[in-house]
Design a protein around this motif. Structure first.
Motif, PDB file in Angstrom:
ATOM      1  N   CYS A   1      -7.635   5.476  35.262  1.00 42.83           N
ATOM      2  CA  CYS A   1      -8.763   6.311  36.012  1.00 42.83           C
ATOM      3  C   CYS A   1      -9.857   6.195  35.601  1.00 42.83           C
ATOM      4  O   CYS A   1     -11.082   5.747  36.085  1.00 42.83           O
ATOM      5  CB  CYS A   1      -8.242   7.737  36.316  1.00 42.83           C
ATOM      6  SG  CYS A   1      -7.157   7.909  37.394  1.00 42.83           S
ATOM      7  N   TRP A   2     -10.054   5.782  34.077  1.00 48.48           N
ATOM      8  CA  TRP A   2     -11.337   5.874  33.392  1.00 48.48           C
ATOM      9  C   TRP A   2     -12.011   4.279  33.739  1.00 48.48           C
ATOM     10  O   TRP A   2     -13.130   4.150  34.087  1.00 48.48           O
ATOM     11  CB  TRP A   2     -11.162   6.102  32.091  1.00 48.48           C
ATOM     12  CG  TRP A   2     -10.710   7.463  31.681  1.00 48.48           C
ATOM     13  CD1 TRP A   2      -9.636   7.913  31.404  1.00 48.48           C
ATOM     14  CD2 TRP A   2     -11.666   8.287  31.056  1.00 48.48           C
ATOM     15  NE1 TRP A   2      -9.697   9.176  31.112  1.00 48.48           N
ATOM     16  CE2 TRP A   2     -11.040   9.393  30.668  1.00 48.48           C
ATOM     17  CE3 TRP A   2     -13.071   8.155  30.507  1.00 48.48           C
ATOM     18  CZ2 TRP A   2     -11.426  10.726  29.792  1.00 48.48           C
ATOM     19  CZ3 TRP A   2     -13.529   9.452  29.838  1.00 48.48           C
ATOM     20  CH2 TRP A   2     -12.967  10.404  29.704  1.00 48.48           C
TER      21      TRP A   2
ATOM     22  N   MET B   1     -20.180   7.945  37.173  1.00 54.00           N
ATOM     23  CA  MET B   1     -20.561   8.338  36.064  1.00 54.00           C
ATOM     24  C   MET B   1     -19.413   9.040  35.197  1.00 54.00           C
ATOM     25  O   MET B   1     -19.567   8.909  34.006  1.00 54.00           O
ATOM     26  CB  MET B   1     -21.582   9.286  36.107  1.00 54.00           C
ATOM     27  CG  MET B   1     -22.999   8.871  36.630  1.00 54.00           C
ATOM     28  SD  MET B   1     -23.341   7.186  36.098  1.00 54.00           S
ATOM     29  CE  MET B   1     -24.019   7.928  34.313  1.00 54.00           C
ATOM     30  N   THR B   2     -18.326   9.443  35.654  1.00 55.97           N
ATOM     31  CA  THR B   2     -17.266  10.202  35.125  1.00 55.97           C
ATOM     32  C   THR B   2     -16.030   9.586  35.889  1.00 55.97           C
ATOM     33  O   THR B   2     -16.013   9.403  37.235  1.00 55.97           O
ATOM     34  CB  THR B   2     -17.342  11.660  35.180  1.00 55.97           C
ATOM     35  OG1 THR B   2     -17.154  12.083  36.546  1.00 55.97           O
ATOM     36  CG2 THR B   2     -18.833  12.028  34.540  1.00 55.97           C
ATOM     37  N   PRO B   3     -14.937   9.894  35.325  1.00 54.75           N
ATOM     38  CA  PRO B   3     -13.337   9.567  35.971  1.00 54.75           C
ATOM     39  C   PRO B   3     -13.127  10.712  37.163  1.00 54.75           C
ATOM     40  O   PRO B   3     -11.851  10.518  37.606  1.00 54.75           O
ATOM     41  CB  PRO B   3     -12.436   9.439  34.732  1.00 54.75           C
ATOM     42  CG  PRO B   3     -13.061  10.464  33.811  1.00 54.75           C
ATOM     43  CD  PRO B   3     -14.588  10.451  33.991  1.00 54.75           C
ATOM     44  N   ASP B   4     -13.879  11.596  37.475  1.00 54.50           N
ATOM     45  CA  ASP B   4     -13.452  12.758  38.231  1.00 54.50           C
ATOM     46  C   ASP B   4     -13.213  12.268  39.657  1.00 54.50           C
ATOM     47  O   ASP B   4     -12.156  12.622  40.170  1.00 54.50           O
ATOM     48  CB  ASP B   4     -14.563  13.749  38.298  1.00 54.50           C
ATOM     49  CG  ASP B   4     -14.865  14.398  36.831  1.00 54.50           C
ATOM     50  OD1 ASP B   4     -13.998  14.229  36.151  1.00 54.50           O
ATOM     51  OD2 ASP B   4     -15.902  15.129  36.826  1.00 54.50           O
TER      52      ASP B   4
END
Length: 433
Positions: A34-35, A44-47
């Motif tokens: 996911c990252w 910007m994030t893996p969210d």
């Protein structure tokens, strides 16, 4: 493929995230967690990707069914084989769903891993993974807290690998898929319930069994290796069970009759090491010819699932999961199967348009003036898709054109070099056999 699975998503946000996930799986990045996929997609994030696998509302079973329809729609054949097998992924710790110390062929030993059963649809046109079930060990049945932490469904019950394979086969047949044969290794060949299920569905099978498998004969039951010792020399036939990467896979084969008229024991003997034997218990439904060439061909098709495992892990990150709960694992694996299906279908279409060059028929054939280009492969298609889609890159048209020309030249060189190597490997193998 994206249009085929769009119905599984009720909102545009998870649909866009899934499209980005698929593009990341088809990209050149070495790790597909996911990252890494989030970074590749520009988040910007893996969210976003983590939410797609864990909390987003979409139906992974619908996606799985769409993958199956997509594969069957392009590779359907009346002589198709459903290949059943399992593969593992080594894991550390004890928190991942289904993890435990168990044997996996990936490592070749008992290790801490998760194991899942898969089905490959293999036809003369191509092959791809179409279904899967996670294998969870019996010890978790009496551990409600652990089952809840792993995210297992409330109605989850322990099932052996052959039972999972039967569940997959039932699902495939219920969807109206025509399957002529089934193949699998010893895990599935030893299970009488799975064999009975296939016979009831009028599906022929060539299932591997062990040396100590009790083969019923007119006299009594005998071990498979004991029957092999009774086969006369004139009963062995040397045949190829398919084309391998280093030439035709040639073995000596023999059939032994059993107590049933539609069941036989198929024995495979290594040409270079005659003491190396493999055994297959076979069933041919009424109305089909029980011949050695047909059974040998089906036995060779079983290797399609091994190729699918290799391609799905090396090209689309099937085993790159870093999730813990069952649903997240299942969603990642199904999306990886969708990515592999795209590559497999493109390869099948291109091979019909541009078949592979001719290989030598005897060890005395002279090298041709032009070896040609090998047919496109899954890794080559993935490279070219990445170049021509420009996913994750912002480049000018001139830079994009130069990059396409550069990659196409390298692709042509690789395929020509592989065609030359393949031709000589085939001739060398023919000389040995």
């Amino acid at each position: 493929m994206t249009s085929a699975i769009a119905g599984a998503f009720g909102r545009v946000e998870p649909r866009k995230a899934a499209t980005g996930y698929l593009r990341g799986l088809l990209s050149e990045i070495p790790r597909k967690t996911c990252w890494d996929l989030s970074k590749y997609a520009g988040h910007m994030t893996p969210d976003v990707m983590q939410r797609l696998l864990s909390r987003a509302v979409w139906d992974e079973d619908t996606v799985r069914d769409a993958v199956r329809r997509y594969v069957i729609g392009h590779l359907a054949s009346t002589d198709a084989v459903l290949v059943l097998d399992e593969t593992g992924q080594e894991k550390k710790g004890t928190a991942t769903c289904g993890v435990g110390r168990q044997y996996t062929g990936t490592a070749g030993k008992v290790t801490n891993c998760i194991v899942a059963v898969y089905a490959t649809y293999a036809s003369p046109l191509g092959h791809a993974l179409i279904d899967t079930e996670l294998y969870v060990q019996r010890k978790y049945v009496d551990l409600p807290a652990t089952r809840e932490a792993m995210g297992l469904p409330a109605d989850w019950r322990f099932a052996t690998k052959p039972q999972l394979a039967q569940r997959i086969a039932s699902r495939v047949l219920a969807a109206g898929v025509e399957v002529a044969w089934a193949a699998g290794d010893e895990v599935y060949g030893r299970d009488p319930k799975l064999r009975a299920f296939l016979e009831a569905q009028r599906i022929g099978y060539v299932l591997a069994v062990g040396v100590d498998f009790p083969v019923p004969t007119a006299a009594s039951s005998h071990r498979a290796d004991h029957l092999a010792a009774l086969v006369p020399a004139r009963a062995w036939e040397r045949r190829s069970c398919g084309a391998g990467s280093k030439g035709p896979r040639v073995y000596d084969w023999a059939m032994v009759a059993t107590v049933g008229p539609r069941h036989v024991l198929l024995i495979r003997r290594s040409v270079s090491t005659p003491s190396e034997l493999a055994f297959f218990y076979c069933h041919v439904p009424e109305g089909r010819a029980l011949t050695l060439p047909v059974l040998v061909r089906v036995a060779g098709v079983r290797w399609a699932v091994e190729e699918d495992f290799q391609q799905s892990k090396g090209q689309v990150g099937l085993d790159h999961t870093q999730v813990r709960r069952y649903r997240s694992w299942r969603r990642h694996v199904i999306l990886a199967m969708a990515a592999l299906a795209i590559l497999a279908v493109v390869v099948a279409v291109e091979r019909r348009r541009h078949p592979a060059p001719v290989v030598p028929c005897t060890s005395q054939d002279a090298p041709p003036d032009d070896y040609g280009l090998i047919a496109l492969t899954v890794p080559e298609i993935r490279r070219l898709l990445t170049v021509f889609s420009h996913v994750g890159t912002v480049v000018t048209p001139r830079v994009a054109a130069l990059r396409r020309e550069f990659e196409l030249r390298w692709s042509t060189w690789r395929r020509r070099h592989q065609a030359r190597a393949r031709w000589h490997r085939y001739r060398r193998r023919l000389a040995l056999t």
